[in-house]
Design an enzyme around this catalytic site. Structure first.
Site, mmCIF file in Angstrom:
data_model
loop_
_atom_site.group_PDB
_atom_site.id
_atom_site.type_symbol
_atom_site.label_atom_id
_atom_site.label_comp_id
_atom_site.label_asym_id
_atom_site.label_seq_id
_atom_site.Cartn_x
_atom_site.Cartn_y
_atom_site.Cartn_z
ATOM 1 N N ARG A 175 45.130 34.368 45.128
ATOM 2 C CA ARG A 175 44.866 34.785 46.511
ATOM 3 C C ARG A 175 43.967 33.795 47.240
ATOM 4 O O ARG A 175 44.211 33.437 48.381
ATOM 5 C CB ARG A 175 44.242 36.185 46.555
ATOM 6 C CG ARG A 175 45.184 37.274 46.074
ATOM 7 C CD ARG A 175 44.478 38.606 45.946
ATOM 8 N NE ARG A 175 43.381 38.466 44.990
ATOM 9 C CZ ARG A 175 42.297 39.231 44.968
ATOM 10 N NH1 ARG A 175 42.154 40.199 45.843
ATOM 11 N NH2 ARG A 175 41.360 39.042 44.067
ATOM 12 N N ASN A 218 46.433 41.664 45.870
ATOM 13 C CA ASN A 218 46.914 42.036 44.539
ATOM 14 C C ASN A 218 47.507 43.433 44.616
ATOM 15 O O ASN A 218 47.007 44.289 45.348
ATOM 16 C CB ASN A 218 45.772 42.052 43.526
ATOM 17 C CG ASN A 218 45.354 40.670 43.084
ATOM 18 O OD1 ASN A 218 46.073 39.699 43.249
ATOM 19 N ND2 ASN A 218 44.169 40.578 42.512
#
Length: 86
Positions: free
Chosen positions: A15, A33
């Protein structure tokens, strides 16, 4: 675009590095996520930049292993920056 990436994509700074790449490319949206171990990203911007971001997501950062990358059209949310949301 909405992109769901599966494989070894959590616990490898996916990320954070996706956010860095999005800033470099000038796209907006978010990345998060998912409970199933995947990462989902919503990417908005000029088509060439979005295409480059999707290509990056298909590969992922060093340390990740992308097994699948499902891409689908998504309505723009009007994002002004690219955020890590979860």
């Amino acid at each position: 675009m909405q992109v769901r990436v599966t494989g070894r994509v959590q616990g490898v700074a996916f990320r954070w590095q996706a956010q860095h790449e999005a800033l470099r490319l000038g796209v907006t949206g978010w990345v998060r996520n998912e409970p199933d171990g995947s990462v989902v990203a919503h990417v908005e911007g000029e088509t060439p930049a979005v295409d480059l971001m999707v290509a990056w997501l298909r590969k992922g950062p060093p340390g990740s292993i992308v097994r699948d990358c499902a891409v689908r059209e998504a309505a723009p949310a009007g994002s002004t920056r690219f955020e890590i949301t979860g």
